[in-house]
Design a protein around this motif. Structure first.
Motif, PDB file in Angstrom:
ATOM      1  N   MET A   1      65.753  63.182 -28.774  1.00 30.50           N
ATOM      2  CA  MET A   1      65.019  64.327 -28.874  1.00 30.50           C
ATOM      3  C   MET A   1      63.444  63.493 -29.298  1.00 30.50           C
ATOM      4  O   MET A   1      63.019  62.051 -30.465  1.00 30.50           O
ATOM      5  N   PHE A   2      62.434  63.638 -28.400  1.00 30.22           N
ATOM      6  CA  PHE A   2      61.490  62.912 -28.840  1.00 30.22           C
ATOM      7  C   PHE A   2      60.036  63.516 -27.984  1.00 30.22           C
ATOM      8  O   PHE A   2      60.859  64.616 -27.029  1.00 30.22           O
ATOM      9  N   THR A   3      59.153  63.363 -29.257  1.00 26.27           N
ATOM     10  CA  THR A   3      57.904  64.699 -28.705  1.00 26.27           C
ATOM     11  C   THR A   3      56.614  63.839 -28.537  1.00 26.27           C
ATOM     12  O   THR A   3      56.178  62.754 -29.314  1.00 26.27           O
ATOM     13  N   ALA A   4      55.998  63.659 -27.324  1.00 20.50           N
ATOM     14  CA  ALA A   4      54.681  62.889 -27.238  1.00 20.50           C
ATOM     15  C   ALA A   4      53.657  63.691 -27.033  1.00 20.50           C
ATOM     16  O   ALA A   4      53.691  65.029 -25.976  1.00 20.50           O
ATOM     17  N   THR A   5      52.490  64.024 -27.427  1.00 14.86           N
ATOM     18  CA  THR A   5      51.434  64.768 -27.443  1.00 14.86           C
ATOM     19  C   THR A   5      49.944  64.400 -27.142  1.00 14.86           C
ATOM     20  O   THR A   5      49.972  63.036 -27.397  1.00 14.86           O
ATOM     21  N   SER A   6      49.566  64.853 -26.365  1.00 17.81           N
ATOM     22  CA  SER A   6      48.218  63.925 -25.969  1.00 17.81           C
ATOM     23  C   SER A   6      47.185  65.782 -26.131  1.00 17.81           C
ATOM     24  O   SER A   6      47.771  66.528 -26.498  1.00 17.81           O
ATOM     25  N   PRO A   7      46.070  65.269 -25.717  1.00 19.24           N
ATOM     26  CA  PRO A   7      45.071  66.523 -26.153  1.00 19.24           C
ATOM     27  C   PRO A   7      45.272  67.830 -25.238  1.00 19.24           C
ATOM     28  O   PRO A   7      44.857  68.993 -25.305  1.00 19.24           O
ATOM     29  N   ASP A   8      46.160  67.999 -23.996  1.00 24.74           N
ATOM     30  CA  ASP A   8      45.852  69.239 -23.520  1.00 24.74           C
ATOM     31  C   ASP A   8      47.355  69.346 -22.899  1.00 24.74           C
ATOM     32  O   ASP A   8      47.992  70.171 -22.028  1.00 24.74           O
ATOM     33  N   SER A   9      48.611  68.251 -23.584  1.00 27.34           N
ATOM     34  CA  SER A   9      50.067  68.733 -23.361  1.00 27.34           C
ATOM     35  C   SER A   9      51.121  68.259 -24.390  1.00 27.34           C
ATOM     36  O   SER A   9      50.376  67.276 -24.894  1.00 27.34           O
ATOM     37  N   THR A  10      52.360  68.786 -24.491  1.00 28.15           N
ATOM     38  CA  THR A  10      52.950  67.861 -25.632  1.00 28.15           C
ATOM     39  C   THR A  10      54.185  67.714 -24.492  1.00 28.15           C
ATOM     40  O   THR A  10      55.025  68.668 -23.931  1.00 28.15           O
ATOM     41  N   ILE A  11      55.338  66.707 -24.242  1.00 27.70           N
ATOM     42  CA  ILE A  11      56.023  66.580 -23.855  1.00 27.70           C
ATOM     43  C   ILE A  11      57.479  66.313 -24.029  1.00 27.70           C
ATOM     44  O   ILE A  11      57.835  65.781 -25.424  1.00 27.70           O
ATOM     45  N   SER A  12      58.898  66.781 -24.177  1.00 24.70           N
ATOM     46  CA  SER A  12      59.474  67.033 -25.317  1.00 24.70           C
ATOM     47  C   SER A  12      61.092  66.955 -24.094  1.00 24.70           C
ATOM     48  O   SER A  12      61.054  66.515 -22.382  1.00 24.70           O
ATOM     49  N   ARG A  13      62.333  66.869 -25.108  1.00 22.49           N
ATOM     50  CA  ARG A  13      63.381  66.271 -24.643  1.00 22.49           C
ATOM     51  C   ARG A  13      64.606  68.060 -24.579  1.00 22.49           C
ATOM     52  O   ARG A  13      64.539  68.362 -25.233  1.00 22.49           O
ATOM     53  N   ALA A  14      64.455  68.773 -23.383  1.00 21.37           N
ATOM     54  CA  ALA A  14      65.721  69.872 -23.244  1.00 21.37           C
ATOM     55  C   ALA A  14      67.390  69.526 -23.023  1.00 21.37           C
ATOM     56  O   ALA A  14      67.543  68.389 -22.230  1.00 21.37           O
ATOM     57  N   THR A  15      68.107  70.522 -23.463  1.00 24.33           N
ATOM     58  CA  THR A  15      69.194  69.465 -22.860  1.00 24.33           C
ATOM     59  C   THR A  15      70.082  70.821 -22.305  1.00 24.33           C
ATOM     60  O   THR A  15      70.237  71.583 -23.361  1.00 24.33           O
ATOM     61  N   THR A  16      70.918  70.329 -21.247  1.00 24.47           N
ATOM     62  CA  THR A  16      71.534  70.958 -20.086  1.00 24.47           C
ATOM     63  C   THR A  16      72.726  71.214 -20.508  1.00 24.47           C
ATOM     64  O   THR A  16      73.034  70.305 -22.181  1.00 24.47           O
ATOM     65  N   VAL A  17      73.644  71.962 -20.400  1.00 23.05           N
ATOM     66  CA  VAL A  17      74.629  72.565 -20.482  1.00 23.05           C
ATOM     67  C   VAL A  17      75.803  71.631 -20.763  1.00 23.05           C
ATOM     68  O   VAL A  17      76.651  71.194 -21.739  1.00 23.05           O
ATOM     69  N   ASP A  18      76.191  70.118 -20.049  1.00 17.95           N
ATOM     70  CA  ASP A  18      77.030  69.667 -19.405  1.00 17.95           C
ATOM     71  C   ASP A  18      75.984  68.308 -20.664  1.00 17.95           C
ATOM     72  O   ASP A  18      76.150  66.744 -20.006  1.00 17.95           O
ATOM     73  N   GLY A  19      75.123  67.941 -21.026  1.00 18.51           N
ATOM     74  CA  GLY A  19      74.401  67.367 -22.227  1.00 18.51           C
ATOM     75  C   GLY A  19      73.464  66.004 -21.225  1.00 18.51           C
ATOM     76  O   GLY A  19      73.354  65.422 -22.576  1.00 18.51           O
ATOM     77  N   LEU A  20      73.043  66.509 -20.343  1.00 20.69           N
ATOM     78  CA  LEU A  20      71.783  66.367 -19.707  1.00 20.69           C
ATOM     79  C   LEU A  20      70.324  65.909 -20.662  1.00 20.69           C
ATOM     80  O   LEU A  20      70.691  67.238 -21.456  1.00 20.69           O
ATOM     81  N   GLY A  21      69.790  64.734 -20.531  1.00 14.52           N
ATOM     82  CA  GLY A  21      68.272  65.400 -20.903  1.00 14.52           C
ATOM     83  C   GLY A  21      66.955  66.058 -20.170  1.00 14.52           C
ATOM     84  O   GLY A  21      67.108  65.354 -19.170  1.00 14.52           O
ATOM     85  N   LEU A  22      66.442  66.758 -20.157  1.00  9.03           N
ATOM     86  CA  LEU A  22      65.246  67.281 -19.068  1.00  9.03           C
ATOM     87  C   LEU A  22      64.571  66.669 -20.111  1.00  9.03           C
ATOM     88  O   LEU A  22      63.726  66.769 -20.487  1.00  9.03           O
ATOM     89  N   SER A  23      63.088  66.049 -19.358  1.00 11.74           N
ATOM     90  CA  SER A  23      61.714  65.672 -19.648  1.00 11.74           C
ATOM     91  C   SER A  23      60.964  67.056 -19.195  1.00 11.74           C
ATOM     92  O   SER A  23      60.708  67.748 -18.084  1.00 11.74           O
ATOM     93  N   VAL A  24      60.291  67.565 -19.975  1.00 15.16           N
ATOM     94  CA  VAL A  24      59.823  69.186 -20.465  1.00 15.16           C
ATOM     95  C   VAL A  24      58.365  68.995 -21.312  1.00 15.16           C
ATOM     96  O   VAL A  24      58.455  68.273 -21.583  1.00 15.16           O
TER      97      VAL A  24
END
Length: 296
Positions: A1-24
């Motif tokens: 899991m990583f989190t990157a913050t900008s003035p207007d948004s936050t980007i993180s990773r979500a994990t799917t049921v089969d273990g893949l990472g989605l950029s959110v």
């Protein structure tokens, strides 16, 4: 899991049921009403950048993501993609929100939303906004999209060449994409050439299954109970008066708004009008934005 913050948004990773990472990406995390945006086949969360930024300014919590095999999200090992995986991913993300979100789904994203909303009871969505898609679509329009996606397997020598091909594909756009705009859409291979961000293996599995999904989509649409807005492009070659009329018979409580100058790419062709219609729709649900809305 990583989190990157900008003035207007936050980007993180979500994990799917089969273990893949989605950029959110989340804009305006403390917003009143959650909108979950699901992009079309071959797109990224960047397709929603303008709309999500505008709607976040209007007071909404806006969640965009790269579907599996797209953008910065993981690819399926072995290239075995199936529509059911995308359905599960969308359901996972919907249930991860602090409240049932309004789904804004374009093309493939809208079809996935129909399946989830029609087959899961109670629906994990507060409402649906379908962006230029119906359960039965115009085959010629979809074939044009797929032809473009398959047209450059060797990639591009540079960003200028990619911009030229996009301009040919989208002649209605006045401005060509800049290198900064193209960078998230392309990956540099070991041979130094630039190729699209999406996994080409998807063209086999997902496209092969899409036609077989139509009866399921029709059945699911007829079971949708939540409020629904269909936004279509007056110049679209993916939906038509026939497919829209058929859909409105299946879902008689649905609202329909046509943006006359837009093609299948509504958010890109007519972003201001597109966001205005979403603001009005969300306002109609419970006055989520209040009287001060700048777009309402």
């Amino acid at each position: 899991m990583f989190t990157a913050t900008s003035p207007d948004s936050t980007i993180s990773r979500a994990t799917t049921v089969d273990g893949l990472g989605l950029s959110v990406e989340v804009r305006h995390a403390t917003g009143k009403s959650t909108l979950l945006f699901a992009h079309g086949f071959g797109q990224t969360r960047g397709a929603w950048k303008g709309a999500a930024a505008a709607l976040a300014t209007e007071g909404c919590r806006c969640v965009t993501f790269d579907a599996r095999g797209h953008g910065e999200s993981d690819r399926v090992p072995g290239g075995e993609y199936h529509m059911e995986q995308f359905v599960d991913d969308l359901l996972t993300l919907a249930r991860a929100q602090p409240e049932p979100p309004v789904l804004v789904g374009a093309s493939m994203g809208g079809l996935l939303g129909l399946v989830v909303a029609g087959e899961i009871d109670p629906s994990p969505f507060r409402a649906l906004v379908l962006v230029d898609i119906t359960p039965r679509w115009e085959t010629a329009g979809v074939e044009r999209i797929l032809a473009f996606m398959q047209a450059h397997p060797e990639g591009f020598a540079d960003y200028a060449e990619a911009a030229e091909q996009i301009a040919i594909y989208l002649p209605q756009r006045r401005e060509r994409k800049s290198e900064d705009q193209l960078r998230p859409l392309l990956r540099e291979g070991v041979d130094g050439r630039l190729r699209w961000h999406w996994d080409p293996a998807m063209l086999d599995g997902v496209v092969r299954e899409s036609e077989r999904y139509q009866p399921r989509l029709m059945t699911a649409a007829a079971k949708v109970k939540v409020p629904l807005l269909l936004l279509s492009g007056g110049r679209s070659d993916v939906v038509s008066r026939d497919t829209v009329g058929e859909f409105l018979q299946l879902v008689p409580h649905a609202q329909h708004v046509e943006l006359s100058q837009a093609t299948h790419m509504l958010a890109g062709d007519a972003n201001d009008a597109f966001t205005q219609e979403i603001v009005k729709f969300v306002q109609s649900l419970e006055g989520a934005f209040g009287r001060s809305s700048k777009l309402g």
